[in-house]
Each structure stands twice: as C-alpha cells, then as structure tokens.
Design a protein around this motif. Structure first.
Motif, PDB file in Angstrom:
ATOM      1  N   LYS A 102       4.796   4.613  -2.005  1.00 30.57           N
ATOM      2  CA  LYS A 102       3.383   4.219  -2.106  1.00 30.57           C
ATOM      3  C   LYS A 102       3.253   2.711  -2.264  1.00 30.57           C
ATOM      4  CE  LYS A 102       0.312   6.836  -4.046  1.00 30.57           C
ATOM      5  NZ  LYS A 102      -0.494   7.681  -4.945  1.00 30.57           N
ATOM      6  N   SER A 103       4.179   2.120  -3.012  1.00 31.15           N
ATOM      7  CA  SER A 103       4.153   0.671  -3.181  1.00 31.15           C
ATOM      8  C   SER A 103       4.393  -0.039  -1.852  1.00 31.15           C
ATOM      9  CB  SER A 103       5.235   0.261  -4.194  1.00 31.15           C
ATOM     10  OG  SER A 103       5.317  -1.145  -4.289  1.00 31.15           O
ATOM     11  N   LEU A 104       5.326   0.494  -1.057  1.00 27.57           N
ATOM     12  CA  LEU A 104       5.603  -0.107   0.247  1.00 27.57           C
ATOM     13  C   LEU A 104       4.412   0.062   1.180  1.00 27.57           C
ATOM     14  CD1 LEU A 104       7.526  -1.500   2.203  1.00 27.57           C
ATOM     15  CD2 LEU A 104       8.486   0.756   2.763  1.00 27.57           C
ATOM     16  N   PHE A 105       3.773   1.231   1.164  1.00 26.34           N
ATOM     17  CA  PHE A 105       2.608   1.448   2.028  1.00 26.34           C
ATOM     18  C   PHE A 105       1.462   0.502   1.666  1.00 26.34           C
ATOM     19  CE2 PHE A 105       4.215   5.982   2.700  1.00 26.34           C
ATOM     20  CZ  PHE A 105       4.751   5.667   3.943  1.00 26.34           C
ATOM     21  N   GLU A 106       1.342   0.179   0.403  1.00 33.15           N
ATOM     22  CA  GLU A 106       0.306  -0.771  -0.017  1.00 33.15           C
ATOM     23  C   GLU A 106       0.564  -2.143   0.614  1.00 33.15           C
ATOM     24  OE1 GLU A 106      -1.765  -2.458  -4.133  1.00 33.15           O
ATOM     25  OE2 GLU A 106      -0.159  -0.973  -4.228  1.00 33.15           O
ATOM     26  N   ARG A 107       1.844  -2.531   0.663  1.00 31.44           N
ATOM     27  CA  ARG A 107       2.193  -3.816   1.288  1.00 31.44           C
ATOM     28  C   ARG A 107       2.013  -3.748   2.810  1.00 31.44           C
ATOM     29  NH1 ARG A 107       8.015  -5.589  -0.505  1.00 31.44           N
ATOM     30  NH2 ARG A 107       7.363  -7.493   0.610  1.00 31.44           N
ATOM     31  N   ILE A 108       2.374  -2.610   3.377  1.00 33.58           N
ATOM     32  CA  ILE A 108       2.254  -2.434   4.834  1.00 33.58           C
ATOM     33  C   ILE A 108       0.820  -2.623   5.277  1.00 33.58           C
ATOM     34  CG2 ILE A 108       2.305  -0.656   6.655  1.00 33.58           C
ATOM     35  CD1 ILE A 108       4.865   0.422   5.295  1.00 33.58           C
ATOM     36  N   GLU A 109      -0.109  -2.119   4.472  1.00 30.15           N
ATOM     37  CA  GLU A 109      -1.512  -2.150   4.879  1.00 30.15           C
ATOM     38  C   GLU A 109      -2.040  -3.578   5.007  1.00 30.15           C
ATOM     39  OE1 GLU A 109      -4.987   0.886   4.857  1.00 30.15           O
ATOM     40  OE2 GLU A 109      -4.116   0.642   2.867  1.00 30.15           O
ATOM     41  N   GLN A 110      -1.367  -4.525   4.372  1.00 32.03           N
ATOM     42  CA  GLN A 110      -1.793  -5.921   4.502  1.00 32.03           C
ATOM     43  C   GLN A 110      -1.552  -6.457   5.914  1.00 32.03           C
ATOM     44  OE1 GLN A 110      -0.142  -8.472   1.378  1.00 32.03           O
ATOM     45  NE2 GLN A 110       0.316  -6.633   0.178  1.00 32.03           N
ATOM     46  N   TYR A 111      -0.556  -5.906   6.593  1.00 36.74           N
ATOM     47  CA  TYR A 111      -0.131  -6.475   7.876  1.00 36.74           C
ATOM     48  C   TYR A 111      -0.297  -5.538   9.069  1.00 36.74           C
ATOM     49  CZ  TYR A 111       2.259  -9.505   4.516  1.00 36.74           C
ATOM     50  OH  TYR A 111       2.551 -10.336   3.467  1.00 36.74           O
ATOM     51  N   ARG A 112      -0.336  -4.256   8.821  1.00 37.84           N
ATOM     52  CA  ARG A 112      -0.392  -3.289   9.914  1.00 37.84           C
ATOM     53  C   ARG A 112      -1.640  -3.482  10.755  1.00 37.84           C
ATOM     54  NH1 ARG A 112      -3.523   1.066   9.669  1.00 37.84           N
ATOM     55  NH2 ARG A 112      -3.310   2.564  11.388  1.00 37.84           N
ATOM     56  N   LYS A 113      -1.462  -3.412  12.072  1.00 33.30           N
ATOM     57  CA  LYS A 113      -2.582  -3.535  12.995  1.00 33.30           C
ATOM     58  C   LYS A 113      -3.362  -2.226  13.014  1.00 33.30           C
ATOM     59  CE  LYS A 113      -3.551  -4.574  17.863  1.00 33.30           C
ATOM     60  NZ  LYS A 113      -2.916  -4.836  19.175  1.00 33.30           N
ATOM     61  N   PRO A 114      -4.677  -2.253  12.796  1.00 33.04           N
ATOM     62  CA  PRO A 114      -5.468  -1.014  12.798  1.00 33.04           C
ATOM     63  C   PRO A 114      -5.267  -0.228  14.097  1.00 33.04           C
ATOM     64  CG  PRO A 114      -6.770  -2.837  11.977  1.00 33.04           C
ATOM     65  CD  PRO A 114      -5.503  -3.439  12.487  1.00 33.04           C
ATOM     66  N   GLY A 115      -5.210   1.098  13.972  1.00 26.39           N
ATOM     67  CA  GLY A 115      -5.057   1.951  15.142  1.00 26.39           C
ATOM     68  C   GLY A 115      -3.620   2.265  15.497  1.00 26.39           C
TER      69      GLY A 115
END
Length: 802
Positions: free
Chosen positions: A116-129
C-alpha cells in the motif's frame, strides 16, 4: 480505447519480478525493472570509495537480481540478447519513469503495508488510464486498492503469474468490484495472445483458484499417505506421470519449490478459510511441522523429503525420509499391482477406472484421494469461480496436470466419483446430484460441430467454453468424425475450410513407416480434394525424430538394403511434401529433433511454438542427417551467397550447427541456427498453434500458391572447401577436443556439404545432395562405434563419446 503495451514497469526484482520482466522482454516489450536502493555499502564498495548515492550502488540489488535470473537454469529468456530490452533502476531515482509505461506490475514482498505504501508513491507518477496490477499470491486484491484514486482503482487488478513465468502457462486475473470491465477483458486477451498464457478469471478469495485447489490436493495426499502408511517414494510414484502429473509428483515438487513455501501458503490458507468445509485438510501434518523446525526445506537446504548422499565408492545416492522415524533411508523401488495393470494403457484418462478398481493399497489411495478432491472442487463453485472449466484450466496450466479435477472425474464417471466421495465421508455439492438427475451425465461434452462445452450451473445447460473458437483441438475433431484416414502411427483429419491436418501418434511421435505413409497419404488427399495441409499434433512434443531402434536392429543384422530403402522413403516423403501442388505448414513445438526438424525444414512455412527445441541431432549417435537435413542446410546456405555473405563462413556455420548437434533453446534461437527462416512465424500460446497454421495455409492458397520446382542450381564448393573442413577437423582432433570416430563422421558430413569429389565450385541438384547424404548415413551404420552410440541412447538415454 485501443490499448497497446509498448513498455511495462516491473516493481520488485526478486525471483518472480526479474523473471516476469524477462518474459515481457521475450515477446519484444520494453521493460523498466526497479527495486529498492541499498541502505549500506558492501566492503567491496567501500574499498572503491563509492557512496550510497553512486548509481552502481543504488542499482546494485536490481542489477544483481537481473544478472542472476539471466544466468539461471532453466533459462527464463528465449535469447540472452533480448535482456537488453530491460532497463534497470531504483525506487528513489526512477519511480518517476513509470509515467512512460503502459502497465505497472508490482512484485514486492508479500506484506500489505509495504504494498500500500508503494502504491501511494506510484500514484504520484502513474499516467492516468494505464494498467496497474499486483502479482500477489496471498493478499486480497481489494485491500491493496484502498485509499487510491478512482482512476487507479478502475485500472487495478491482480495478475498472478506462476513461477517460472516463461514455462508455467497459468495467469490468474483477479479483478476487484471496482475494476473496469474493459481492463479485465484486455488482461484476459493480452495474457492469452501475447504472453502465451492460459488466462483464468478468478474471484478475490484466498489462494484464488490454482493454489486453493492445488494446495488442498497436496495436503490431502499427505494426510492420506499417513492413514494408509505409504512411504515417500510410494506417494510420488502414485501421484506422478501415471495420473498425468509431473514426474516430480507431490513430495519431490515440494522439495524443489521449498517446504517453507508450502508451510507459509498452507498457514495463510488456514487462517483465511475458517469456514471451509474441509478446513481439517489445511492442518499441517506433524512430520511437516518437524521438517520445518529442522530446516529440512528441500533442495535449498540440501534435504527435505529426499536427500542426496555419497554412497560406496563416492557415488551419489538418493535417500528418502522415513516419516515414522524421520530418518533417511535408501530409496526403494515401488511396485503395486494396480500400477502394473495400467502399463499397457497409453491414454491417461483410460487409467483411472483401472486404478480405483484395484484391491491393493494403491487403489485405496486413489479411491480416497480422488473422492476427497472431487468433493472439494464441487464445493468451490460458485465460491472461487462460477464455471467449473476454470478450475480445470488453472490446475492444468499452474500445476502441470494433464487433466483437471472435473476432467478426471468425467474419466471415472460422475456417478462413480460421487460414490468415492461419499465413501470417504466427504459431502459433494448438491448441484452435482441435480445435474445427474436432469440426465446430464458428464461435466464436458463435444457438440456436433466439434466445440467443447461445459456444464454451466447457472443455466443448468451446456455452454461453449469461451475462447475455444480461437483454437483447433484435434481430439474434438476426432470425436465428431473428422478423421479421413488413419493407421497405427498417423491420422489425416479435416480441419475445415479446405485444409487437412496430418497428425502423428506413435511413441514420442517418432517417424516410422506408418508416419511416412500418413504424410504421403495426406499430400495425396490434399492435392485431390483440398487446398492446403498442416502437419501438427496436440502431444507435448512434435517429434523426437526417426525410429532409431529400427535403424539399430537393421544395422545389427547388416540389413543395409533395408536401411537404404528406409532412408530413401523418408527422403522421398520430404520431397513429395515440399514439391506438392498444395502449401504445407509445419507446427513444431516441444522437441522437434532429427527427422522432426527435417520435416519442418521442408515445409512451405513453419508456425512454431515459442517453446520449440529444434535440431539435427544425428551426429550425437554417430550419423549425419539423411532425411534431407544436410541437403537443406547446404541449400539454405547457398541461397544466402547471393546476399554477399562470405561463402565459406556461412557454410562453416551450418557445418558446426550439424556437427555439434545443436538444439535451439527456443523458437527464437531456431532462427539464429537456420532451422527457421524469414517468413516463418512464432506463436507464444501453444493452444493457438494449429489454428494459426491453418490460417497460414489458407493465406498461402489464396495468394495463388504454385507448385515449386526442385532446385538444380545449388552452389557447392568441392575440394577447396572440403580441404578447409578437413584441416579444421584435424586441428580439433590434435587438440583432443574430438575422438577418432567424431573425425570420421565430421569428414563424411563435410564431404556431403561441399558437394563431394568436385574439383571446383559447381551447381548441383537437390537429388545429388540427397544421394550423397544417404550414402554417408548408410556407411556410418556399418561402423561399430556408431552402433555403440545408438545402443547407449536407446538403453540409457545418454549420448556416448567413443
């Protein structure tokens, strides 16, 4: 939307992460592989004066993991050069780069808080869609998506690969209630078509499908063996190839995977399944607990259910664990009357009725374990999946079972399976009795159109298995009367749309007289009434080559005329197929050795499975390829001369390939070795092989296929090239790299490939080269050392260097 996967990010470079990354590289996708940066320096890094900020240090973990994976055996990559498609980095510096990726796959440690901690960081950079998935095997998928944005949750799912990802075909797709249906559909399709997987849609329940049922089956076997007093060796004999499972069976598989993995998965399932009707099975036996305490975890610790020890004279011996004393004893050969009764039964499905009908302890084991398994899977619907075929798909693809639980139940008879479960005190789900009462006596059936259907609980009717319309399954065609001609070794089937298929069904699909007759008959029928032909089968291997035992028998009896005729018949069949008036498409998969390779060399086009191990291996038994293989490799080399390549170099490469009996480790490498050519095709999913070949045969026919003419202008170099080869062979012998008999075989091979006794470069015909290779083969069968090599392969399966 039209979703295209150009670049994938894999987060976590451990055993699974690195191998998932390599499999994406196998299919041509660019990969970003990331892992954590180290928290401290190694002594070697300190000596070099490096700091924690140095790139070499920050990427040490990920680079070491990838390097170890590339070097591992079995190899997770088709060609080592393909690893160049993977770029490595670390979470500190490179997590931002996932913005350039179309799909991010998380493969970090199995802890919810870390994920969950990693997914929180991922969401900062992941391209929507873009897609975001987790490879977890034990954590509920929906819990990981908590707290994430709506776009993240819509594009998030579980994608559970099985290890090793290149070889095990199962990919479980586990959506959450919020996963967009288009994402689920895409993952199912992409896994099948591009990754070559059996994609199975699973519900978000503990263990999903394969591990839930597979681990249950393994633990039930352990408990049944205790009740019946069976030994480790006996259980592995009973749960191996005789019932269509892997040779490593149950307990040897546990040693390979690691008993700690078995313990952890079992404990996780036990905790997550408090209401399971068979929760008593998920209690680890005392001997497993004791083995775990002793760190007897299998191969990783040097001992588990089995242990390799040094015996008399320093020879290695395999000892097995005595579960009563927890001491190791020399492995004993296993013999049961029930197993003996199945020796003459080739088809696995036909063995089950014999196995449960016996009077010995083995039959008791089968009656109890089958009954328990049948009851368990019946109760998993609709809990873990709504359709029974998904359970069978998952166990076949993830655990290597030839038949899934419901297919096994069908083979025994549904009523009989019901009785076995009840006799063992297990309750079968009510829907099974309801199905029988309605007159539906099987879980599967094949309709008149050759389509396999399954019994659907919801509609209480038979429905087509989704996706099978993309496959051609020969057994289904056989069941609907599509066999046009057959003998003991081959069948000719109508694939529809004007295309025939020639199928081998000899042992290991060896190419004896029956198969040759089948090929010739197939061409005859196709030329008269069809427009194309496929040579394919659904066996694990395309063909192990010519019938070596027959060659050996004739050679021992000095029946050289028989050998000459046998080779001539094979050559004639290859040329008849190559120069027929209809296109012929080969479908190599698994082993395609010797004559199996030569057959595909003579096809108009080859559609190969990605896992194709192809080669001309005759040199290893003291012979040279004589079914047109030497001729064809010489011809292919000559065809490249016009492209400006150095002629002797090309010829030498082909000579080395044959004289070292090289076998490709993948279809990709078969291109490098010259067994496949530009225009040939590779299919990652074996299930699609024959259907793709059929489509290619149709395409060739519709493009206006014209019967080709045998070549008479093959350039060979005569004595000039022969001298070069003889000099090289002599140098190899002087360096003691090869034996005197190797020299004799190599010289004969060189004589054929250079065109024989010609004083200068000359254009020759295919028949000229065929005659040369046949003469060389025939002469070598009269050599004692060749017969010794053949005998070694036939009796021990191992090559002899003499």
């Amino acid at each position: 939307m039209n979703r295209i996967i150009k670049k994938v990010a894999v987060l976590g470079s451990g055993v699974m992460g690195s191998r998932i990354a390599l499999h994406f590289a196998n299919i041509g996708v660019q990969v970003l592989l990331l892992d954590i940066a180290p928290k401290e320096l190694t002594p070697d890094e300190e000596k070099k004066g490096l700091t924690l900020d140095a790139a070499a240090v920050k990427n040490r973990i990920v680079n070491a993991s990838l390097d170890a994976a590339v070097k591992s055996n079995p190899s997770p990559i088709y060609r080592k050069a393909d690893a160049a498609r993977i770029k490595t980095g670390n979470f500190d510096d490179n997590l931002k780069d996932i913005a350039t990726c179309d799909w991010t796959i998380e493969v970090v440690v199995e802890r919810l808080d870390i994920k969950k901690s990693l997914f929180e960081r991922i969401e900062q950079y992941r391209k929507p869609g873009t897609l975001i998935t987790s490879n977890t095997s034990g954590i509920p998928i929906h819990l990981m998506a908590e707290g994430r944005s709506e776009d993240f949750r819509k594009h998030f799912a579980g994608t559970h690969f099985f290890n090793p990802p290149r070889y095990l075909k199962l990919l479980e797709i586990i959506p959450t209630p919020e996963t967009d249906q288009s994402v689920v559909d895409f993952l199912m399709h992409y896994g099948d078509l591009y990754l070559g997987k059996t994609t199975v849609l699973a519900k978000d329940t503990p263990g999903f499908i394969a591990n839930r049922v597979g681990v249950f089956a393994m633990l039930d076997v352990m408990q049944t063996m205790q009740r019946l007093g069976l030994t480790v060796e006996e259980v592995d004999k009973l749960t191996g190839p005789v019932i269509g499972h892997a040779k490593s069976a149950t307990l040897r598989t546990s040693d390979v995977v690691g008993l700690d993995t078995t313990i952890n998965v079992t404990n996780g399932l036990a905790q997550g399944l408090p209401n399971d009707e068979a929760k008593d099975v998920f209690v680890l036996p005392d001997f497993v607990k004791k083995m775990g305490e002793n760190k007897w975890l299998g191969d990783k610790t040097g001992q588990g259910f089995y242990k390799k020890v040094k015996g008399e004279g320093g020879k290695s011996e395999i000892h097995a664990l005595d579960l009563n004393t927890l001491e190791y004893k020399p492995s004993q050969k296993v013999k049961f009357a029930s197993l003996e009764a199945t020796k003459a039964i080739d088809k696995v499905a036909d063995r089950f009725k014999v196995l449960v009908a016996g009077k010995d302890k083995a039959a008791d084991f089968y009656r109890q374990s089958f009954g328990s398994l049948f009851a368990y899977v019946s109760n998993r619907i609709p809990e873990i999946t709504d359709q029974l075929y998904k359970i069978d798909d998952a166990l076949r693809a993830g655990f290597g079972w030839e038949l899934g639980p419901f297919e096994t139940w069908d083979a025994l008879g549904v009523q009989k399976g019901l009785e076995l479960a009840q006799a063992g005190g297990r309750n079968v789900a009510p829907w099974v009795a309801e199905m029988l009462a309605a007159g539906n006596t099987t879980f599967y059936k094949v309709n008149e159109q050759g389509v396999k259907q399954f019994y659907d609980l919801e509609s209480k009717s038979y429905q087509a298995i989704p996706g099978v319309e993309n496959f051609v399954i020969l057994d289904n065609l056989r069941a609907t009367g599509k066999v046009i001609w057959k003998n003991a070794g081959a069948s000719v089937l109508d694939l529809g749309d004007g295309i025939l298929n020639v199928e081998f069904h000899s042992k290991m699909n060896t190419l004896g007289s029956d198969v040759i007759q089948g090929l010739m008959k197939g061409v005859d029928i196709a030329e008269k009434d069809f427009r194309g032909m496929v040579v394919g089968n659904d066996a694990p291997n395309f063909s192990a080559g010519a019938n070596l035992g027959l060659v050996y028998m004739y050679a021992l009896d000095q029946e050289y005329d028989e050998i000459n005729m046998m080779i001539a018949q094979f050559q004639n069949a290859m040329m008849r197929m190559r120069y027929s008036s209809i296109p012929v498409v080969g479908t190599p998969h698994g082993l395609a050795l010797g004559g199996g390779c030569e057959l595909n060399l003579h096809a108009d086009k080859v559609v190969a499975a990605a896992e194709t191990y192809m080669g001309l291996v005759e040199f290893g038994v003291g012979l040279i390829p004589a079914g047109g293989g030497t001729k064809e490799m010489t011809l292919r080399t000559a065809a490249k001369y016009e492209e400006g390549e150095p002629e002797f170099n090309l010829l030498r490469n082909a000579f080395v390939t044959i004289s070292t009996a090289k076998v490709s480790t993948s279809a990709a490498e078969a291109f490098d070795l010259g067994f496949l050519r530009r225009g040939d095709e590779v299919v990652v999913n074996n299930n699609r092989l024959i259907a793709t070949a059929k489509a290619e045969a149709i395409a060739l026919a519709e493009a206006g296929y014209t019967q080709p003419v045998q070549k008479t202008d093959i350039k060979v170099h005569g004595k000039g090239a022969l001298a070069m080869f003889l000099t090289g062979v002599h140098a190899m012998r002087a360096g003691n790299y090869i034996s005197d008999h190797d020299v004799k075989i190599a010289n004969k091979l060189a004589f054929v490939m250079t065109g024989g006794d010609l004083s200068s470069p000359t254009n020759v015909s295919e028949q000229y080269l065929l005659d040369l290779e046949r003469e060389a083969f025939l002469s070598l069968t009269g050599e004692r050392k060749t017969l010794e090599r053949i005998q070694s392969i036939l009796t021990t399966g191992k090559p002899l260097r003499n």
